[in-house]
Write a protein that holds these residues in place. Sequence first.
Motif, PDB file in Angstrom:
ATOM      1  N   ASP A   1       0.877  -1.167   0.000  1.00  0.00           N
ATOM      2  CA  ASP A   1       0.000   0.000   0.000  1.00  0.00           C
ATOM      3  C   ASP A   1       0.915   1.218   0.000  1.00  0.00           C
ATOM      4  OD1 ASP A   1       0.646   0.841   2.637  1.00  0.00           O
ATOM      5  OD2 ASP A   1      -1.234   0.165   3.501  1.00  0.00           O
ATOM      6  N   MET A   2       0.388   2.385   0.270  1.00  0.00           N
ATOM      7  CA  MET A   2       1.212   3.589   0.137  1.00  0.00           C
ATOM      8  C   MET A   2       2.273   3.715   1.225  1.00  0.00           C
ATOM      9  SD  MET A   2       0.051   4.859  -2.580  1.00  0.00           S
ATOM     10  CE  MET A   2      -0.038   3.129  -3.014  1.00  0.00           C
ATOM     11  N   ARG A   3       2.072   3.039   2.363  1.00  0.00           N
ATOM     12  CA  ARG A   3       2.958   3.213   3.513  1.00  0.00           C
ATOM     13  C   ARG A   3       4.100   2.221   3.566  1.00  0.00           C
ATOM     14  NH1 ARG A   3      -2.262   2.971   7.254  1.00  0.00           N
ATOM     15  NH2 ARG A   3      -2.618   1.366   5.660  1.00  0.00           N
ATOM     16  N   TYR A   4       4.071   1.202   2.718  1.00  0.00           N
ATOM     17  CA  TYR A   4       5.134   0.192   2.710  1.00  0.00           C
ATOM     18  C   TYR A   4       5.041  -0.588   1.410  1.00  0.00           C
ATOM     19  CZ  TYR A   4       2.011  -3.792   3.312  1.00  0.00           C
ATOM     20  OH  TYR A   4       1.050  -4.737   3.112  1.00  0.00           O
ATOM     21  N   GLY A   5       6.071  -1.384   1.153  1.00  0.00           N
ATOM     22  CA  GLY A   5       6.051  -2.248  -0.012  1.00  0.00           C
ATOM     23  C   GLY A   5       7.198  -1.964  -0.963  1.00  0.00           C
ATOM     24  N   VAL A   6       7.321  -2.811  -1.956  1.00  0.00           N
ATOM     25  CA  VAL A   6       8.423  -2.722  -2.914  1.00  0.00           C
ATOM     26  C   VAL A   6       8.461  -1.346  -3.576  1.00  0.00           C
ATOM     27  CG1 VAL A   6       9.363  -3.670  -5.055  1.00  0.00           C
ATOM     28  CG2 VAL A   6       8.401  -5.210  -3.344  1.00  0.00           C
ATOM     29  N   LEU A   7       7.335  -0.868  -4.066  1.00  0.00           N
ATOM     30  CA  LEU A   7       7.326   0.434  -4.743  1.00  0.00           C
ATOM     31  C   LEU A   7       7.677   1.562  -3.783  1.00  0.00           C
ATOM     32  CD1 LEU A   7       4.266   0.288  -7.182  1.00  0.00           C
ATOM     33  CD2 LEU A   7       6.698   0.087  -7.720  1.00  0.00           C
ATOM     34  N   HIS A   8       7.181   1.492  -2.570  1.00  0.00           N
ATOM     35  CA  HIS A   8       7.514   2.511  -1.566  1.00  0.00           C
ATOM     36  C   HIS A   8       9.013   2.517  -1.308  1.00  0.00           C
ATOM     37  CE1 HIS A   8       7.917   4.266   2.481  1.00  0.00           C
ATOM     38  NE2 HIS A   8       6.821   4.941   2.189  1.00  0.00           N
ATOM     39  N   ASP A   9       9.606   1.324  -1.146  1.00  0.00           N
ATOM     40  CA  ASP A   9      11.044   1.234  -0.889  1.00  0.00           C
ATOM     41  C   ASP A   9      11.851   1.850  -2.027  1.00  0.00           C
ATOM     42  OD1 ASP A   9      10.255  -0.166   1.335  1.00  0.00           O
ATOM     43  OD2 ASP A   9      10.972  -2.113   0.649  1.00  0.00           O
ATOM     44  N   ILE A  10      11.469   1.520  -3.261  1.00  0.00           N
ATOM     45  CA  ILE A  10      12.203   2.038  -4.422  1.00  0.00           C
ATOM     46  C   ILE A  10      12.013   3.547  -4.543  1.00  0.00           C
ATOM     47  CG2 ILE A  10      12.368   1.977  -6.946  1.00  0.00           C
ATOM     48  CD1 ILE A  10      11.538  -0.994  -6.783  1.00  0.00           C
ATOM     49  N   ALA A  11      10.787   4.022  -4.379  1.00  0.00           N
ATOM     50  CA  ALA A  11      10.507   5.449  -4.525  1.00  0.00           C
ATOM     51  C   ALA A  11      11.274   6.281  -3.506  1.00  0.00           C
ATOM     52  CB  ALA A  11       9.005   5.700  -4.394  1.00  0.00           C
ATOM     53  N   ILE A  12      11.309   5.825  -2.265  1.00  0.00           N
ATOM     54  CA  ILE A  12      12.027   6.553  -1.213  1.00  0.00           C
ATOM     55  C   ILE A  12      13.511   6.669  -1.563  1.00  0.00           C
ATOM     56  CG2 ILE A  12      12.871   6.328   1.155  1.00  0.00           C
ATOM     57  CD1 ILE A  12      10.129   7.421   1.175  1.00  0.00           C
ATOM     58  N   LYS A  13      14.088   5.592  -2.070  1.00  0.00           N
ATOM     59  CA  LYS A  13      15.512   5.607  -2.418  1.00  0.00           C
ATOM     60  C   LYS A  13      15.782   6.517  -3.611  1.00  0.00           C
ATOM     61  CE  LYS A  13      16.740   1.093  -0.485  1.00  0.00           C
ATOM     62  NZ  LYS A  13      17.221  -0.285  -0.756  1.00  0.00           N
ATOM     63  N   VAL A  14      14.906   6.500  -4.593  1.00  0.00           N
ATOM     64  CA  VAL A  14      15.097   7.386  -5.749  1.00  0.00           C
ATOM     65  C   VAL A  14      15.013   8.843  -5.307  1.00  0.00           C
ATOM     66  CG1 VAL A  14      14.129   8.133  -7.949  1.00  0.00           C
ATOM     67  CG2 VAL A  14      14.254   5.690  -7.421  1.00  0.00           C
ATOM     68  N   LEU A  15      14.021   9.163  -4.488  1.00  0.00           N
ATOM     69  CA  LEU A  15      13.823  10.548  -4.063  1.00  0.00           C
ATOM     70  C   LEU A  15      14.980  11.055  -3.211  1.00  0.00           C
ATOM     71  CD1 LEU A  15      11.707  12.832  -4.294  1.00  0.00           C
ATOM     72  CD2 LEU A  15      10.729  12.005  -2.143  1.00  0.00           C
ATOM     73  N   SER A  16      15.547  10.166  -2.385  1.00  0.00           N
ATOM     74  CA  SER A  16      16.626  10.584  -1.478  1.00  0.00           C
ATOM     75  C   SER A  16      18.010  10.429  -2.086  1.00  0.00           C
ATOM     76  CB  SER A  16      16.543   9.763  -0.183  1.00  0.00           C
ATOM     77  OG  SER A  16      16.794   8.385  -0.452  1.00  0.00           O
TER      78      SER A  16
ATOM     79  N   LEU B   1       5.284   3.165   7.234  1.00  0.00           N
ATOM     80  CA  LEU B   1       5.314   2.247   8.368  1.00  0.00           C
ATOM     81  C   LEU B   1       6.741   2.002   8.862  1.00  0.00           C
ATOM     82  CD1 LEU B   1       2.707  -0.500   7.370  1.00  0.00           C
ATOM     83  CD2 LEU B   1       2.381   1.497   8.838  1.00  0.00           C
ATOM     84  N   GLY B   2       7.724   2.410   8.060  1.00  0.00           N
ATOM     85  CA  GLY B   2       9.108   2.188   8.453  1.00  0.00           C
ATOM     86  C   GLY B   2       9.488   0.723   8.486  1.00  0.00           C
ATOM     87  N   LYS B   3       8.848  -0.072   7.628  1.00  0.00           N
ATOM     88  CA  LYS B   3       9.116  -1.513   7.570  1.00  0.00           C
ATOM     89  C   LYS B   3       9.503  -1.901   6.152  1.00  0.00           C
ATOM     90  CE  LYS B   3       5.946  -2.757  11.319  1.00  0.00           C
ATOM     91  NZ  LYS B   3       4.758  -3.558  11.686  1.00  0.00           N
ATOM     92  N   PRO B   4      10.785  -1.786   5.806  1.00  0.00           N
ATOM     93  CA  PRO B   4      11.209  -2.175   4.454  1.00  0.00           C
ATOM     94  C   PRO B   4      10.851  -3.634   4.176  1.00  0.00           C
ATOM     95  CG  PRO B   4      12.974  -1.028   5.622  1.00  0.00           C
ATOM     96  CD  PRO B   4      11.910  -1.311   6.628  1.00  0.00           C
ATOM     97  N   THR B   5      10.485  -3.919   2.935  1.00  0.00           N
ATOM     98  CA  THR B   5      10.122  -5.294   2.571  1.00  0.00           C
ATOM     99  C   THR B   5      11.333  -6.212   2.527  1.00  0.00           C
ATOM    100  OG1 THR B   5      10.345  -4.715   0.243  1.00  0.00           O
ATOM    101  CG2 THR B   5       8.146  -4.592   1.193  1.00  0.00           C
TER     102      THR B   5
END
Length: 345
Positions: free
Chosen positions: A208-223, A332-336
């Motif tokens: 969902d928006m708070r965790y998951g593969v896409l969230h993990d990738i997006a956060i890394k790209v943005l940072s 959620l701060g829980k990387p997949t």
Amino acid sequence: MLLTRQTLPKTIPDIAALDDLLCRPTQALIDDLKKVEGDIMILGVAGKMGPTLAGLAKAAAPERRVIGVARFSDPDVKDWLHARGVETINCDLLDEAAIKALPKAPNIVFMAGRKFGAEGDLSLTWAMNAHVPALVAQAFPSSRIVAFSTGCVYPFVPVDGKGSTEDMAPNPPGEYAQSCVGRERMFEYFSHRFSTPGRLFRLNYAIDMRYGVLHDIAIKVLSGTPIDVSLGHVNFIWQGDASAQALRCLAHCTAPTSPINISGHEILAVRDLAQKFGARFGRAPVLTGTEEPTAWLTDTSKAVELFGLPVVDTEQLIAWTADWVSRAMPSLGKPTKYEVRDGRY
């Protein structure tokens, strides 16, 4: 409002809207739940997926009792469930007497388990993932049991194929995934012994928006954080679609129980996903490593045959995730840990 491709929002403004979306049923879910009678009880309801799965069940079958069972170390989860009309029972699922005292609901969704931190206390991991299923299977011999499992029970497969099918024998690396095979074997054994109908719900990965593969990738790209593409291919599914398919499995149980793969129907390259986020954020992703020829991937042909394609497709998930992350909305701060190859979590 029913969930359809036509009623999906362009963006998800906040957590309340996200929860409402995750709890919105499709007509297909409503129809399938009408095929099975009785209350629905969700064991291990307080995890990432449990609350909205319970809320979805209640929304799809408002006349039924939906009961959520957990230790509820976070009391806010209880309040959230009560507000959705879901009853709750406090229970430590490691306590055999407490399990035996639970209502004998005809429909069980088993979601309890231990993944993150599994390596820190392997005996507890095995107890939660194999011992507890044996206790539950013996306590509910006459119920339908849809038991959450994981695609990580499979070995790695070539990324240029279609993924593991349900016929492939489990042979995973790492004790976490091995304990998940133990979970399945306990439900299988007692399903054979008692003729208990069920499904082994091999899921990877729900997002969902708070965790998951896409969230993990997006956060890394943005940072600007480097993204290791060694485990370079994934498949995943919107959490709402995964929850709906889990509940629909109650109408598609087999005796003895049998596995079903649940994920998106596409095999996607991490490199491509990172570049799509980079285009949306206006910055090039930092990629390291070289794609390995194998990954944890599943073939979801059986699920597609039963349930159709997921309502929410990959492009919609990318758009929602990019919007959510760019607004610095909660995580959620829980990387997949999707990139882990040795099974150590």
